[in-house]
Design an enzyme around this catalytic site. Structure first.
Site, PDB file in Angstrom:
ATOM      1  N   ASP A   8       0.868  -1.160   0.000  1.00  0.00           N
ATOM      2  CA  ASP A   8       0.000   0.000   0.000  1.00  0.00           C
ATOM      3  C   ASP A   8       0.919   1.229   0.000  1.00  0.00           C
ATOM      4  O   ASP A   8       2.137   1.088  -0.216  1.00  0.00           O
ATOM      5  CB  ASP A   8      -0.988  -0.031   1.175  1.00  0.00           C
ATOM      6  CG  ASP A   8      -0.340   0.146   2.539  1.00  0.00           C
ATOM      7  OD1 ASP A   8       0.903   0.314   2.625  1.00  0.00           O
ATOM      8  OD2 ASP A   8      -1.072   0.115   3.546  1.00  0.00           O
ATOM      9  N   CYS A  65       3.030  -3.137   4.105  1.00  0.00           N
ATOM     10  CA  CYS A  65       2.171  -2.032   4.545  1.00  0.00           C
ATOM     11  C   CYS A  65       2.880  -1.390   5.728  1.00  0.00           C
ATOM     12  O   CYS A  65       4.074  -1.616   5.923  1.00  0.00           O
ATOM     13  CB  CYS A  65       0.758  -2.504   4.893  1.00  0.00           C
ATOM     14  SG  CYS A  65       0.613  -3.638   6.289  1.00  0.00           S
ATOM     15  N   GLY A  66       2.208  -0.615   6.529  1.00  0.00           N
ATOM     16  CA  GLY A  66       2.869   0.057   7.645  1.00  0.00           C
ATOM     17  C   GLY A  66       3.490  -0.904   8.636  1.00  0.00           C
ATOM     18  O   GLY A  66       4.629  -0.740   9.050  1.00  0.00           O
ATOM     19  N   THR A  67       2.736  -1.936   9.030  1.00  0.00           N
ATOM     20  CA  THR A  67       3.225  -2.911  10.013  1.00  0.00           C
ATOM     21  C   THR A  67       3.373  -4.317   9.463  1.00  0.00           C
ATOM     22  O   THR A  67       4.033  -5.146  10.076  1.00  0.00           O
ATOM     23  CB  THR A  67       2.262  -3.007  11.217  1.00  0.00           C
ATOM     24  OG1 THR A  67       0.999  -3.512  10.753  1.00  0.00           O
ATOM     25  CG2 THR A  67       2.095  -1.671  11.903  1.00  0.00           C
ATOM     26  N   GLY A  68       2.739  -4.622   8.360  1.00  0.00           N
ATOM     27  CA  GLY A  68       2.701  -5.985   7.828  1.00  0.00           C
ATOM     28  C   GLY A  68       1.535  -6.789   8.377  1.00  0.00           C
ATOM     29  O   GLY A  68       1.179  -7.826   7.832  1.00  0.00           O
ATOM     30  N   ILE A  69       0.916  -6.308   9.435  1.00  0.00           N
ATOM     31  CA  ILE A  69      -0.151  -7.063  10.090  1.00  0.00           C
ATOM     32  C   ILE A  69      -1.416  -7.113   9.235  1.00  0.00           C
ATOM     33  O   ILE A  69      -1.998  -8.179   9.027  1.00  0.00           O
ATOM     34  CB  ILE A  69      -0.437  -6.477  11.489  1.00  0.00           C
ATOM     35  CG1 ILE A  69       0.795  -6.644  12.383  1.00  0.00           C
ATOM     36  CG2 ILE A  69      -1.655  -7.149  12.114  1.00  0.00           C
ATOM     37  CD1 ILE A  69       0.720  -5.867  13.693  1.00  0.00           C
ATOM     38  N   GLY A  70      -1.859  -5.974   8.738  1.00  0.00           N
ATOM     39  CA  GLY A  70      -3.065  -5.948   7.916  1.00  0.00           C
ATOM     40  C   GLY A  70      -2.928  -6.791   6.661  1.00  0.00           C
ATOM     41  O   GLY A  70      -3.862  -7.501   6.269  1.00  0.00           O
ATOM     42  N   MET A  71      -1.768  -6.720   6.043  1.00  0.00           N
ATOM     43  CA  MET A  71      -1.517  -7.540   4.855  1.00  0.00           C
ATOM     44  C   MET A  71      -1.610  -9.027   5.202  1.00  0.00           C
ATOM     45  O   MET A  71      -2.215  -9.806   4.462  1.00  0.00           O
ATOM     46  CB  MET A  71      -0.140  -7.229   4.266  1.00  0.00           C
ATOM     47  CG  MET A  71      -0.029  -5.874   3.609  1.00  0.00           C
ATOM     48  SD  MET A  71      -0.926  -5.813   2.045  1.00  0.00           S
ATOM     49  CE  MET A  71      -0.121  -4.427   1.259  1.00  0.00           C
ATOM     50  N   HIS A  98      10.105 -23.548   9.736  1.00  0.00           N
ATOM     51  CA  HIS A  98       9.101 -24.185  10.588  1.00  0.00           C
ATOM     52  C   HIS A  98       7.677 -24.082  10.063  1.00  0.00           C
ATOM     53  O   HIS A  98       6.859 -24.948  10.365  1.00  0.00           O
ATOM     54  CB  HIS A  98       9.150 -23.589  11.994  1.00  0.00           C
ATOM     55  CG  HIS A  98      10.397 -23.912  12.724  1.00  0.00           C
ATOM     56  ND1 HIS A  98      10.571 -23.578  14.047  1.00  0.00           N
ATOM     57  CD2 HIS A  98      11.553 -24.528  12.343  1.00  0.00           C
ATOM     58  CE1 HIS A  98      11.766 -23.978  14.449  1.00  0.00           C
ATOM     59  NE2 HIS A  98      12.382 -24.549  13.417  1.00  0.00           N
ATOM     60  N   ARG A 132       8.707 -32.840  11.806  1.00  0.00           N
ATOM     61  CA  ARG A 132       7.649 -32.505  12.762  1.00  0.00           C
ATOM     62  C   ARG A 132       6.907 -31.240  12.364  1.00  0.00           C
ATOM     63  O   ARG A 132       5.732 -31.065  12.678  1.00  0.00           O
ATOM     64  CB  ARG A 132       8.216 -32.366  14.173  1.00  0.00           C
ATOM     65  CG  ARG A 132       9.083 -31.141  14.407  1.00  0.00           C
ATOM     66  CD  ARG A 132       9.685 -31.136  15.812  1.00  0.00           C
ATOM     67  NE  ARG A 132      10.318 -29.881  16.135  1.00  0.00           N
ATOM     68  CZ  ARG A 132      11.558 -29.545  15.816  1.00  0.00           C
ATOM     69  NH1 ARG A 132      12.316 -30.389  15.133  1.00  0.00           N
ATOM     70  NH2 ARG A 132      12.049 -28.381  16.177  1.00  0.00           N
ATOM     71  N   HIS A 133       7.575 -30.369  11.617  1.00  0.00           N
ATOM     72  CA  HIS A 133       6.934 -29.137  11.168  1.00  0.00           C
ATOM     73  C   HIS A 133       5.910 -29.418  10.064  1.00  0.00           C
ATOM     74  O   HIS A 133       4.886 -28.746   9.982  1.00  0.00           O
ATOM     75  CB  HIS A 133       7.976 -28.128  10.694  1.00  0.00           C
ATOM     76  CG  HIS A 133       9.011 -27.841  11.738  1.00  0.00           C
ATOM     77  ND1 HIS A 133       8.705 -27.208  12.921  1.00  0.00           N
ATOM     78  CD2 HIS A 133      10.332 -28.129  11.779  1.00  0.00           C
ATOM     79  CE1 HIS A 133       9.802 -27.105  13.653  1.00  0.00           C
ATOM     80  NE2 HIS A 133      10.806 -27.655  12.979  1.00  0.00           N
TER      81      HIS A 133
END
Length: 149
Positions: A8, A65-71, A98, A132-133
């Site tokens: 964005d 984006c600003g934090t990567g969280i919304g994306m 992992h 295991r992952h």
């Protein structure tokens, strides 16, 4: 690998640099926007990249984006997408080893002085460990398909 990237308005300033690092290392890059710093909505761009990864048109995706969280929240709505915000070398490497992360989300406002090229290339070259992952990733896929674990 084929890599779809988008940002964005908060990530435009590093997207071109990421594309250049990927292309310089032999990857094919699909730039899905944004192309300017005018206010834009991250779900619009995350959806394009996540759909390409989900449908197998691209091997991986990178979203900024600003934090990567919304994306990450948006991208994880698509089948087969495993997206997470990562901010340093440890998170980037473990996300691949992992979790077999196929969409890397970055915070354009949080990267700071980190060498973004090194982060991206570490993520691209790190292999999934399996073992295991793999069992755990398989459980994620099962949940995604509507099955209880």
């Amino acid at each position: 690998m084929k890599v779809s990237i988008a940002s964005d308005h908060r990530g435009v300033h590093i997207k071109a640099r990421i594309a250049q690092a990927l292309e310089s290392n032999g990857h094919t890059v699909f730039d899905e926007g944004a192309d300017c710093e005018d206010a834009s909505d991250y779900p619009d761009f995350a959806s394009i990249v996540a759909q390409k990864v989900s449908q197998g048109e691209c091997d991986r995706g990178i979203l900024i984006c600003g934090t990567g969280i919304g994306m990450a929240i948006t991208a994880n709505k698509f089948a087969g997408v495993r997206a997470a915000p990562c901010y340093d070398e440890v998170m980037v490497e473990l996300s691949r080893r992992h979790n077999d992360l196929n969409v890397l989300c970055l915070g354009g406002d949080l990267i700071g002085d980190r060498n973004i090229d090194d982060l991206i290339l570490l993520w691209m070259r790190t292999e999934f460990e399996g073992g295991r992952h793999a069992r755990r990733v398989d459980k994620i896929v099962s949940i995604e398909e509507g099955n209880a674990v």
